[in-house]
Design a protein around this motif. Structure first.
Motif, short mmCIF file in Angstrom:
data_model
loop_
_atom_site.label_atom_id
_atom_site.label_comp_id
_atom_site.label_asym_id
_atom_site.label_seq_id
_atom_site.Cartn_x
_atom_site.Cartn_y
_atom_site.Cartn_z
N ALA A 91 0.84 -1.19 0.00
CA ALA A 91 0.00 0.00 0.00
C ALA A 91 0.87 1.25 0.00
CB ALA A 91 -0.92 0.00 1.22
N PRO A 92 0.34 2.38 -0.44
CA PRO A 92 1.08 3.65 -0.33
C PRO A 92 1.46 3.91 1.13
CG PRO A 92 -0.86 3.93 -1.71
CD PRO A 92 -0.96 2.57 -1.09
N GLU A 93 2.67 4.42 1.35
CA GLU A 93 3.17 4.63 2.70
C GLU A 93 2.91 6.05 3.19
OE1 GLU A 93 7.28 3.63 2.62
OE2 GLU A 93 6.94 1.48 2.27
N ASP A 94 3.01 6.20 4.52
CA ASP A 94 3.01 7.51 5.16
C ASP A 94 1.80 8.36 4.76
OD1 ASP A 94 5.45 6.87 6.34
OD2 ASP A 94 6.56 7.61 4.60
N THR A 95 0.61 7.87 5.09
CA THR A 95 -0.59 8.62 4.77
C THR A 95 -1.62 8.48 5.89
OG1 THR A 95 -2.43 8.84 3.21
CG2 THR A 95 -1.48 6.64 3.46
N ASP A 96 -2.33 9.55 6.16
CA ASP A 96 -3.42 9.52 7.13
C ASP A 96 -4.75 9.19 6.47
OD1 ASP A 96 -1.70 10.22 9.22
OD2 ASP A 96 -1.91 12.37 8.77
N ASP A 97 -4.73 9.10 5.14
CA ASP A 97 -5.95 8.84 4.38
C ASP A 97 -5.65 7.73 3.36
OD1 ASP A 97 -8.35 8.87 3.04
OD2 ASP A 97 -7.99 10.78 2.02
N PRO A 98 -5.60 6.46 3.81
CA PRO A 98 -5.20 5.37 2.91
C PRO A 98 -6.06 5.27 1.66
CG PRO A 98 -5.22 4.62 5.20
CD PRO A 98 -5.84 5.98 5.19
N LEU A 99 -7.39 5.39 1.82
CA LEU A 99 -8.27 5.26 0.67
C LEU A 99 -8.06 6.42 -0.31
CD1 LEU A 99 -10.54 3.82 -0.85
CD2 LEU A 99 -12.18 5.14 0.52
N GLY A 100 -7.95 7.64 0.22
CA GLY A 100 -7.75 8.79 -0.66
C GLY A 100 -6.43 8.73 -1.40
N THR A 101 -5.36 8.35 -0.67
CA THR A 101 -4.05 8.25 -1.30
C THR A 101 -4.04 7.17 -2.36
OG1 THR A 101 -2.99 9.00 0.74
CG2 THR A 101 -1.60 7.88 -0.88
#
Length: 202
Positions: A91-101
């Motif tokens: 998954a994309p790393e370092d995000t507070d919004d996994p779905l949005g990222t």
């Protein structure tokens, strides 16, 4: 819940394919023979069906897919075929919004290609997931140029991973009904607890 424990339901007419090269060719031949015994109308197409299924299984293995299923149905114009694979990606790393990222990543991946669309789809068993769908130009097997395919790819976020459910077919003249079928099949995808025995868990 980890992305590498999942269940998905495909139509009974599809073939669930082994992808391990040590056993896939013989097993695929046996699967086709078993199906022909039940549906004699497939007899004249048996060689092409075996060839198509082996190609799908080989491509799934080469791409690192965890699961592969395929269909190969005779028609007046030949065999209509397609395949579904499930792969596990980081998954994309370092995000507070996994779905949005993840949605932004998917949009960048498929949103600029003519004939492809990006949206966020509500999967009944796992919730919202970004996806791309439409008619895409892809690399042909064995680097023999490019071809157009009907394609739907759904990216399911799960505990730092992404389960990619990809369904495709070269039968672009059937794009609309195929996309409806692909959505119906993808909607059966679910993440499961590996400690709880469930039919269909991969």
């Amino acid at each position: 819940m980890p992305a590498d424990h999942f269940a998905i339901t495909v139509p009974r007419s599809w073939f669930e394919l082994p992808v391990d090269p040590d056993r896939r060719d013989d097993r695929i031949s046996a699967l086709v023979q078993e199906r022909i015994a039940e549906h004699r109308e497939l007899w004249d197409h048996r060689t092409e069906i075996v060839r198509v299924l082996r190609r799908f299984a080989r491509s799934a293995w080469d791409s690192g897919a965890r699961y592969c299923a395929a269909f190969a149905e005779p028609s007046e114009d030949g065999v209509v075929s397609g395949a579904l694979t499930v792969s596990v990606l980081p998954a994309p790393e370092d995000t507070d919004d996994p779905l949005g990222t993840l949605t932004d990543h998917v949009a960048a991946l498929g949103g600029g290609e003519d004939g492809m669309h990006v949206d966020v789809h509500e999967l009944p068993r796992v919730g919202r997931a970004p996806r791309t769908w439409g008619v895409s130009t892809v690399q042909a097997p064995d680097d023999r140029g490019t071809l157009d395919v009907v394609l739907m790819q759904t990216f399911v976020p799960a505990d730092g991973q992404v389960a990619l459910v990809s369904v495709s077919s070269p039968a672009t003249d059937l794009a609309e009904p195929l996309l409806e079928l692909f959505e119906t099949v993808t909607d059966t995808f679910e993440l499961v607890d590996s400690s709880a025995p469930v039919d269909g868990v991969r």
